[in-house]
Design an enzyme around this catalytic site. Structure first.
Site, PDB file in Angstrom:
ATOM      1  N   GLY A 129       0.785  -1.223   0.000  1.00 12.23           N
ATOM      2  CA  GLY A 129       0.000   0.000   0.000  1.00 12.23           C
ATOM      3  C   GLY A 129       0.816   1.272   0.000  1.00 12.23           C
ATOM      4  O   GLY A 129       0.293   2.359   0.267  1.00 12.23           O
ATOM      5  N   ARG A 182      -3.191  13.692  -5.330  1.00 10.38           N
ATOM      6  CA  ARG A 182      -3.408  14.291  -6.651  1.00 10.38           C
ATOM      7  C   ARG A 182      -4.742  15.031  -6.673  1.00 10.38           C
ATOM      8  O   ARG A 182      -5.709  14.636  -6.016  1.00 10.38           O
ATOM      9  CB  ARG A 182      -3.367  13.234  -7.761  1.00 10.38           C
ATOM     10  CG  ARG A 182      -4.571  12.344  -7.827  1.00 10.38           C
ATOM     11  CD  ARG A 182      -4.641  11.574  -9.150  1.00 10.38           C
ATOM     12  NE  ARG A 182      -3.614  10.582  -9.287  1.00 10.38           N
ATOM     13  CZ  ARG A 182      -3.760   9.299  -8.950  1.00 10.38           C
ATOM     14  NH1 ARG A 182      -4.907   8.875  -8.417  1.00 10.38           N
ATOM     15  NH2 ARG A 182      -2.792   8.439  -9.108  1.00 10.38           N
ATOM     16  N   ASP A 257      -8.720   0.407 -16.249  1.00  7.49           N
ATOM     17  CA  ASP A 257      -8.856   1.000 -14.926  1.00  7.49           C
ATOM     18  C   ASP A 257      -8.013   2.259 -14.786  1.00  7.49           C
ATOM     19  O   ASP A 257      -8.097   2.948 -13.763  1.00  7.49           O
ATOM     20  CB  ASP A 257      -8.482  -0.009 -13.826  1.00  7.49           C
ATOM     21  CG  ASP A 257      -7.098  -0.595 -14.017  1.00  7.49           C
ATOM     22  OD1 ASP A 257      -6.919  -1.340 -15.002  1.00  7.49           O
ATOM     23  OD2 ASP A 257      -6.204  -0.313 -13.203  1.00  7.49           O
TER      24      ASP A 257
END
Length: 464
Positions: A129, A182, A257
């Site tokens: 992660g 972002r 994706d």
């Protein structure tokens, strides 16, 4: 978000919640040993009313992920599927990131603050992660360069170094960790629709279509909302593919994706800029068949959009969707000419495709770098005609002579001896300075140079 930043008042939103529980899973951010601020985008923070945060407040929100007042009370790991190198994968989703907040800019547009490297989620599978600091630095360079070249791209909003030592197989390890945020015009992907279709969740598909049309495109749904949305996605992604080519950019991983329904480029991993117009140039070492090579990006994006059409079939008959898909090649050709002439700084010609073809042939034959070509021919005349006296340039020279300057020409950048480029050797040198000496000056200097080039271009082109 290929627009000029405009100041805005902090206006939080929670629009994503109208999609219901099937869209995401509530998660918690990782607790990091350190939170060292390395980059804050003070160009874009004021557009969403966050420019006034001091550094400690910034770190609290974007390193420790304290919720922004009035926005999402808890991060959401978004659910989606996707085709990865044309193989369908139902076991993916936000594996090292989440939707942190939603808010509106100075023009009222709904925007997302999403993360990368913020910790494990239900979709992390065997991953940790995390994001490497080098990956964060590369994301800054990619988004800044693409924005300056007129590409509709997400913006790297924040980079926080986390004090973790990460093990990676594709770079020297242990390596430094980072958490990135972002700013993006939505994180609703083609893969989001694919998951809903895969699960035969027609109500969610209907909500996704309505959400995209009303909240992302600002449109009222018509008689055929699914076809209406597909048409907008076709238009935006055709322009996206064209913008990649004119920038000389190779995304590297154009899986379904990684394509969002606003046509905004995002999620930069193995990206590279090709120095020359080489159709077979690839960015990812694992793209062994060249599926996402420079010259195949329009094909790849069109294929991904076709998967959106397939996902929308439970809502509408095939023919209206096919009609929208069939618009892509012509729209791509139009956008390629439009953006090519924009970067050249000349008026739009009736036969822009022929001009592009002549320019590409000459660049290939003479081995002229892409960035050098656009700098030298800005305004329609070569800065040094002797450099371009090769017969390979005859056709292009004749065609561009009929056009007039239309772009900004008085910026000092156009008198620079060399173009502002972003090739792999410089990327590695910028990272090496950080990795070896903790020297961030080359990165800051490069960002300033890129933004100066962007100012010289005078803003991004509108859709043709």
């Amino acid at each position: 978000m290929s627009i000029t930043p405009q100041p805005g008042i902090y206006t939080p939103a929670t629009e994503i919640t109208v999609l219901g529980e099937g869209i995401a899973d509530p998660v918690k951010a990782a607790a990091f040993p350190q939170t060292i601020l390395r980059f804050r985008n003070d160009r874009w923070a004021p557009t969403v009313g966050l420019g006034g945060l001091n550094d400690e407040q910034w770190i609290d929100h974007f390193g420790r992920f304290a919720p922004l007042e009035g926005s999402l009370p808890q991060p959401l790991a978004l659910r989606y599927h996707g085709h990865q190198f044309r193989n369908y994968n139902p076991d993916i989703g936000d594996g090292r990131g989440f939707l942190f907040a939603q808010l509106r800019d100075g023009e009222g547009r709904l925007l997302d603050l999403g993360t990368k490297g913020s910790g494990q989620t239900p979709y992390s599978r065997f991953g940790d992660g995390r994001l490497t600091l080098k990956g964060g630095v590369r994301e800054i360079l990619a988004t800044e360069m693409l924005e300056a070249l007129g590409v509709n791209t997400s913006k790297t909003f924040s980079i926080i170094e986390t004090g973790e030592a990460l093990e990676r197989n594709d770079e020297p390890s242990p390596t430094r960790g980072a958490a990135m945020v972002r700013l993006s015009h939505s994180h609703i992907r083609i893969g989001t629709f694919q998951r809903a279709a895969y699960e035969n969740n027609v109500p969610l598909l209907e909500r996704l279509v309505d959400y995209a049309l009303t909240r992302l495109y600002g449109e009222t749904p018509g008689e055929q909302p699914a076809a209406q949305l597909l048409g907008r996605v076709v238009e935006r992604t055709a322009d996206l593919a064209a913008s990649y080519m004119v920038a000389g950019f190779v995304h590297g991983v154009l899986n379904s994706d990684n394509i969002n329904v606003t046509g905004e480029s995002f999620d930069y991993g193995p990206w590279r800029f090709t120095p020359f117009w080489e159709q077979g140039f690839t960015a990812a070492y694992f793209d062994q068949t060249g599926l996402y090579a420079f010259g195949r990006q329009a094909e790849a994006i069109h294929w991904d959009v076709a998967q959106l059409a397939v996902s929308l079939r439970p809502l509408i008959e095939a023919q209206p969707l096919i009609e929208q898909l069939e618009r892509f090649p012509a729209l791509y050709a139009e956008a390629l000419g439009h953006r090519f002439l924009w970067r050249l700084g000349v008026t739009t010609g009736e036969d822009a495709p022929a001009l592009v073809e002549a320019a590409v042939r000459a660049m290939v034959a003479s081995r002229t770098p892409i960035d050098r070509f656009f700098l030298d021919w800005r305004g329609g005349k070569p800065r040094d005609p002797a450099v371009y006296d090769d017969p390979a340039w005859d056709s292009f020279r004749m065609q561009i002579a009929t056009l007039l300057p239309a772009g900004i020409m008085d910026h000092p950048y156009w008198s620079d001896p060399d173009p502002c480029s972003m090739h792999i050797e410089e990327v590695e040198a910028i990272w090496s300075a950080i990795d070896t000496n903790d020297d961030w000056q080359p990165l800051h200097a490069k960002v300033a140079a890129i933004r100066r080039m962007g100012e010289a271009h005078g803003g991004s082109p509108a859709l043709p």
